[in-house]
Design a protein around this motif. Structure first.
Motif, mmCIF file in Angstrom:
data_model
loop_
_atom_site.group_PDB
_atom_site.id
_atom_site.type_symbol
_atom_site.label_atom_id
_atom_site.label_comp_id
_atom_site.label_asym_id
_atom_site.label_seq_id
_atom_site.Cartn_x
_atom_site.Cartn_y
_atom_site.Cartn_z
ATOM 1 N N UNK A 375 0.826 -1.202 0.000
ATOM 2 C CA UNK A 375 0.000 0.000 0.000
ATOM 3 C C UNK A 375 0.860 1.252 0.000
ATOM 4 N N UNK A 376 0.227 2.401 -0.219
ATOM 5 C CA UNK A 376 0.935 3.677 -0.170
ATOM 6 C C UNK A 376 1.568 3.904 1.197
ATOM 7 N N UNK A 377 0.840 3.571 2.246
ATOM 8 C CA UNK A 377 1.368 3.772 3.591
ATOM 9 C C UNK A 377 2.606 2.947 3.853
ATOM 10 N N UNK A 378 2.603 1.701 3.401
ATOM 11 C CA UNK A 378 3.786 0.856 3.571
ATOM 12 C C UNK A 378 4.953 1.390 2.748
ATOM 13 N N UNK A 379 4.655 1.774 1.543
ATOM 14 C CA UNK A 379 5.699 2.278 0.646
ATOM 15 C C UNK A 379 6.347 3.542 1.208
ATOM 16 N N UNK A 380 5.564 4.369 1.877
ATOM 17 C CA UNK A 380 6.099 5.615 2.429
ATOM 18 C C UNK A 380 7.193 5.348 3.455
ATOM 19 N N UNK A 381 7.169 4.160 4.061
ATOM 20 C CA UNK A 381 8.189 3.807 5.035
ATOM 21 C C UNK A 381 9.467 3.290 4.410
ATOM 22 N N UNK A 382 9.517 3.213 3.093
ATOM 23 C CA UNK A 382 10.710 2.741 2.403
ATOM 24 C C UNK A 382 10.407 1.597 1.465
ATOM 25 N N UNK A 383 11.210 1.484 0.426
ATOM 26 C CA UNK A 383 11.060 0.411 -0.547
ATOM 27 C C UNK A 383 12.406 0.033 -1.117
ATOM 28 N N UNK A 384 12.460 -1.075 -1.817
ATOM 29 C CA UNK A 384 13.705 -1.483 -2.473
ATOM 30 C C UNK A 384 14.048 -0.449 -3.542
ATOM 31 N N UNK A 385 15.268 0.034 -3.493
ATOM 32 C CA UNK A 385 15.685 1.056 -4.444
ATOM 33 C C UNK A 385 15.523 0.540 -5.877
ATOM 34 N N UNK A 386 14.889 1.338 -6.703
ATOM 35 C CA UNK A 386 14.675 0.974 -8.089
ATOM 36 C C UNK A 386 13.395 0.216 -8.355
ATOM 37 N N UNK A 387 12.703 -0.208 -7.294
ATOM 38 C CA UNK A 387 11.445 -0.930 -7.504
ATOM 39 C C UNK A 387 10.348 0.035 -7.936
ATOM 40 N N UNK A 388 9.359 -0.504 -8.622
ATOM 41 C CA UNK A 388 8.223 0.288 -9.100
ATOM 42 C C UNK A 388 7.022 -0.027 -8.215
ATOM 43 N N UNK A 389 6.440 1.008 -7.656
ATOM 44 C CA UNK A 389 5.331 0.814 -6.730
ATOM 45 C C UNK A 389 4.016 0.683 -7.497
ATOM 46 N N UNK A 390 3.457 -0.533 -7.491
ATOM 47 C CA UNK A 390 2.142 -0.786 -8.074
ATOM 48 C C UNK A 390 1.331 -1.533 -7.025
ATOM 49 N N UNK A 391 0.576 -0.827 -6.180
ATOM 50 C CA UNK A 391 -0.231 -1.514 -5.172
ATOM 51 C C UNK A 391 -1.107 -2.586 -5.815
ATOM 52 N N UNK A 392 -1.305 -3.663 -5.111
ATOM 53 C CA UNK A 392 -2.031 -4.804 -5.675
ATOM 54 C C UNK A 392 -3.348 -4.387 -6.310
ATOM 55 N N UNK A 393 -4.112 -3.537 -5.632
ATOM 56 C CA UNK A 393 -5.432 -3.189 -6.152
ATOM 57 C C UNK A 393 -5.355 -2.328 -7.412
ATOM 58 N N UNK A 394 -4.170 -1.768 -7.710
ATOM 59 C CA UNK A 394 -4.019 -0.972 -8.923
ATOM 60 C C UNK A 394 -3.474 -1.789 -10.094
#
Length: 457
Positions: A375-394
């Protein structure tokens, strides 16, 4: 003496309650599969005379109407709500006698406009408990954006005052019994994780009671993220009056019909463990392991105008899934039961690799495309560098952003949503991409040596 029993629904993060004095019982916010309530009633040897709703729910279908009709109980629903069924309208100021107990509605708008909490008094007149629905939760409050974007700010301010009113008017020792806040998306911010609480304990720790009004409003609004798409259907269905739950075994389809449905692109959900699914599954099927998040994510993604087919290893597994699904109004379903090899009936199975964050760390980051399905909230806490954020529901609307060639790795917070996302990409996939699901806890990503960034644009 009052005894209060909890009926938990972990898959939706909610609780219902049965309060009794040894003879007469009150049920608060029952879910649609009321057999759990009636079995408890029979075990306790009590009689249900009242069923109460704290509000018109947005995250599940109520069993209140069905339970009231089966038991002859009075069905207590806020007098201001427009509903399509007979009910006993209640308002603040009413006093409802339930055996030796007394129930007092308290207007607590915020989660909805017409939200009620119910203070429960014993025969001495002391408040033993308060059923707070989506108002005061353990360490948080109910979210305030489910009615309308135009109403959210007003309802958030109302939520603040409602919670403070409960604390001002009720004794510190009164037990708090919320409906939401146990994993439900109806919580405005993460709950405390406590299994019980009192008015006094919440007064010391709940943000609505420790922050000033504007800070509470700003923080709650900032924390509101996406919620399951099926919520839009629940409120109107509850106001109309849900039909009784059908928990009978779904129609069983044979292998020929199962293959036809798969080839037609219909929704076929495989309930097996996600690693077993990855090792071998029917082409076109989707991985929805029957675990706690099952109903939330299937309901979020499923097109309700379709019929759902379940693949289960046993009839019991299918029955458990059906119970979960009818709670949110997915009633049209069929099933195919047995080993995956038997259900394949000679057609080849498909598979994709399962790895972990350590496996991803060994890959050349320039050679892989990494999807973060959180989710957006989880992603805001950090993500793997270079990964593309596509929440499951999107993902259904954004799958064109995923390359059709090369390695595609998918992760989430545990592997559950990553498995769903990977199966969705694999279903009907005629591309040259090589899918890999990361079945691992997010906390292990940094330990694996992966670069983590908070620049998650």
């Amino acid at each position: 003496m009052i005894d209060i029993q909890t009926i938990a629904t972990p898959g939706l993060g909610d609780r219902s309650y049965l309060a009794h004095d040894g003879e007469v019982a009150l049920v608060v916010d029952p879910q649609r599969d009321i057999d759990r309530v009636t079995e408890m009633v029979e075990q306790l040897g009590v009689r249900v005379t009242h069923v109460a709703e704290t509000h018109i729910h947005n995250d599940y279908l109520t069993g209140g109407l069905d339970l009231a009709e089966r038991t002859g109980a009075a069905y207590l629903v806020d007098a201001r709500d427009e509903v399509g069924f007979a009910r006993t309208p209640v308002s603040e100021g009413d006093e409802i006698i339930v055996g030796s107990m007394r129930l007092r509605p308290i207007a607590t708008p915020g989660h909805t406009h017409h939200h009620l909490s119910y203070a429960l008094e014993d025969e001495s007149g002391a408040v033993a408990a308060v059923f707070t629905g989506g108002s005061l939760l353990y360490g948080t409050t109910g979210r305030t954006d489910l009615v309308s974007p135009d109403d959210t700010d007003e309802l958030t301010h109302a939520q603040y005052h409602s919670v403070r009113r409960l604390v001002d008017e009720l004794p510190a020792e009164a037990a708090v019994y919320p409906t939401h806040g146990f994993g439900s998306f109806c919580a405005g911010t993460p709950a405390s994780g406590a299994d019980s609480s009192t008015i006094g304990e919440e007064a010391e720790a709940n943000p609505a009671l420790t922050k000033d009004e504007q800070q509470f409003v700003d923080d709650l609004l900032a924390g509101l993220g996406a919620y399951p798409a099926y919520y839009a259907r629940m409120g109107p269905a509850n106001a109309a009056g849900p039909a009784p739950a059908d928990l009978s075994a779904p129609e069983e389809v044979d292998t020929t019909e199962l293959r036809r449905r798969l080839e037609a692109g219909q929704w076929v959900a495989d309930l097996r463990d996600r690693t077993a699914f990855a090792a071998g599954h029917l082409p076109g099927s989707l991985s929805f392991q029957l675990a706690q998040p099952f109903v939330t994510y299937l309901g979020w993604l499923f097109p309700f105008d379709q019929e759902l087919t379940l693949i289960g290893e046993t009839p019991e597994q299918v029955a458990d899934a059906r119970r979960e699904l009818v709670r949110i109004g997915i009633d049209r379903m069929a099933a195919a039961t047995g080993s995956i090899d038997d259900l394949a009936d000679g057609q080849g199975l498909e598979s994709y690799p399962v790895s972990d964050f350590g496996g991803l760390a060994e890959r050349d980051p320039d050679q892989v495309f990494v999807i973060d399905a959180r989710t957006d909230g989880e992603r805001a806490g950090g993500g793997v560098r270079g990964s593309v954020h596509i929440p499951l529901h999107e993902l259904p609307a954004r799958r064109d952003e995923v390359p059709t060639r090369g390695e595609v790795w998918v992760y989430c917070g545990s592997g559950y949503r990553a498995s769903i996302a990977t199966s969705m990409l694999a279903a009907g996939d005629a591309t040259d991409r090589h899918l890999v699901v990361i079945n691992d806890e997010w906390a292990n990503a940094a330990d694996a040596g992966l670069p983590i960034t908070t620049d998650t644009r």
